[in-house]
Design an enzyme around this catalytic site. Sequence first.
Site, PDB file in Angstrom:
ATOM      1  N   ASP A 116      -1.927  -0.620   6.106  1.00  0.00           N
ATOM      2  CA  ASP A 116      -1.975   0.021   7.426  1.00  0.00           C
ATOM      3  C   ASP A 116      -3.351   0.514   7.825  1.00  0.00           C
ATOM      4  OD1 ASP A 116      -1.937   2.256   5.523  1.00  0.00           O
ATOM      5  OD2 ASP A 116      -1.696   3.492   7.319  1.00  0.00           O
ATOM      6  N   ASP A 120       0.862  -1.181   0.000  1.00  0.00           N
ATOM      7  CA  ASP A 120       0.000   0.000   0.000  1.00  0.00           C
ATOM      8  C   ASP A 120       0.903   1.238   0.000  1.00  0.00           C
ATOM      9  OD1 ASP A 120      -2.393   1.604   0.381  1.00  0.00           O
ATOM     10  OD2 ASP A 120      -1.674   1.861   2.440  1.00  0.00           O
TER      11      ASP A 120
END
Length: 789
Positions: free
Chosen positions: A673, A464
């Site tokens: 996250d 990500d």
Amino acid sequence: MKTSAHSEHLLLEIDGMKCGSCVHAVERRLTEQQGVSGVAVNLLTRTAAVGLDPHMPAEPQQLTAALQAMGFPARLRDQGQAMVEPPSLNQGWWSRWRRLMVALVLMAVSGVAHLAMAQQWTLPLLDSMVFHGVVATAALAGPGRTILIGGWRALRHGIPTMDSLVGLGITSAYGSSLVALFWPAVGWPCFFDEAVMLLGFVLLGRFLEERARRRTGLALRQLMDLQPETARLLVGPEATAAEPNQLLACNHRSVRAAALREQDRLLLLPGDRIPVDGAILAGRSSLDLSSLTGEPLPVEVSAGDGVTAGCRNLTGPLVVKVEQAGAKTSLARLVHLVEQAQSRKAPIQRLADQVAGRFCYGVLALAALTLLFWWLWGAHLWPAVLPTSSQAHGHGDVSMGTTPLGLGLQLAIAVLVVACPCALGLATPTVVSVATGRGAKAGLLFRGGDVLETAARLDTVVMDKTGTLTIGRPLLQAVAPSPVWRQDGAEARETLLLQWAASLEQQTQHPLAHALIQAAQEQQIPLLPVQDSRTEAGLGVQGIVAGERFTLGRPDWLEQQGLAMDPSLQDCLQEWEHAGQAVMALANTNRILGLLTVADPLRQDATVTMARLRTMGLELRLLSGDRRAAVEHLAHRVDLGSRDVIADTRPQGKGQVIEQLRAQGRCVAMVGDGINDALALACADLGIAVGTGTQIAQDTADLVVMGEGLAGLADALLLARAAMAKVRQNLFWAFAYNSLALPLAMGLLLPSLGWVLLPPLAAFLMAVSSISVVTNALLLSWRPLREKT
């Protein structure tokens, strides 16, 4: 057994497990109980993680009673007391030591008596076979009693274990010697010494094995030691009424850390370990977080900052308000996660446990065949083996090998004793224990042996962008004042621009506003009062600062209002927007005075970490919901190409991307996250959350990398690869040892080379095989996580 974070389960501590056969038997018995949905037994920690049926859960008393009936005393571990060292690590240590000392003394006495008979020394009592029988009886009734009882109980329940094999070997040697002693007419030899020496070697091997096992749990105990037993509690009415700057002078008293409650206020002096999760009310200091995150540099903290249990206060006194205490602290949850990880089996371990579970049945059959073959046929086919066996044994007239039955019995006992299901049972859990404990000390939380195995076979890592490769919060990157505005130096103009812009934003809640205010605070630029502040949603903010009206917002919005921008600022604007940064323009009523750009910067170690992952042979992808131009610009900074970028992706689409990669036969890890990464983390073969991420990301992930950096990601994958290499080495040794030792014990080389494996030597080899597996696993704790460059 893999259970979600919310499934009902309990942890049982089980005594008496010695080998993979015990593990198989315990798992089978627990699985048969009503209300049990899954079981994972750990031979190393002697625990069983039991998943319960949510509709009709089994009662703990039902489970412990079922195990007690098999000869495995069990008790329920109170998981609310997560910071108490597991009793299984210390239980019976001194009892085993005493049994070993008694056995070694008896073995020494038996050895001297044996030597006296072999050398035909005239020593009172020692040359009497009755004396040998008394010594053997004392050995079996004393230090050997536990083995005999446990082995017999297991046989009675149809689940032979290592104790059963050793017990049969010892009692066979002892029983046949008694027959020969009391009924000499049968012509059997006496060999009480074998029973004593066999027992001594078995107990010595188990003691050394247990000592090595304890070392594999050292990392978990070190984590527990981070929790201090006492704390300084501020007392008296002034402790709650005093102003923060007066709290350091309040009275305090020492209390047990387990007695602390939320809202209590604690005094922490330099050198103290922090016993709770909380918030700093007063004081300034630096904290050592290395024990929890692996980060070597201290972190400066002051009033308003949070603290976590297990960190060490370094430089100044602090007053902390308790927010989480006891089993609710981050440290307690970390210990619990490590315990859970050690109870989850790798798929390769399940195969070893299944083999070990049936191993004892095969050994019993081989021992019976060995006895019958050499008694009925072998000694008649190769008559020369009888004197060969006698000479090898060194007993002369008292050797077992002088008769076909004696030879068959001797070899059968060697088969029973040399077989080692222990090595098979310990091959994987010892490595999992060392690896998960080593990882936890470095801030790497593996959720089980299955996670280690998956991490070791990864070939694709999907990253990500926001909050993973970047720090996850916008920071001021640059200030560009207009060259036609004022004649002051560039630094003075930049300071004024930042002061006015931050002052305008101090009454808004926009994330970019926090970036400007933080930059002003770091540069110690005072904020000015604002009058007539107005916010235009999605465009900007206006207000009067220092008697002059200013507008801060999107450059195109300001240009639409007829405010001109200098050509040099146009160049900056194009460059920053191409890089994906958020650009704000500040203007007065006449012109645009300058530009400020805010961006989410790369983590300091992002580029190095991506390079390390590539050198490990991993294929990398960058996945983001941001615009493609911005994502590609970031990708180029970490040496990724445009084909490695997947942009403009919604949370549901991220999960689909992962599924598509897996459909291509790849083993995929997703590193994320945030909440929008939860689906992708769950879809991946291995979900990895960074420690600064949201709680839902960490709950969904299989591996959590704590701390601010990304270096732990590569460290974790290297640790997993090293761990699985150790597992393969251990399993190879365990299978190879049994494959070579069993034929030798059965007398395969006796006719051709005259080699015979004596029962005491078989017991010694069996102990060495178990100790070697545990020692090989311990080598992992000395391996550096980060390769030197």
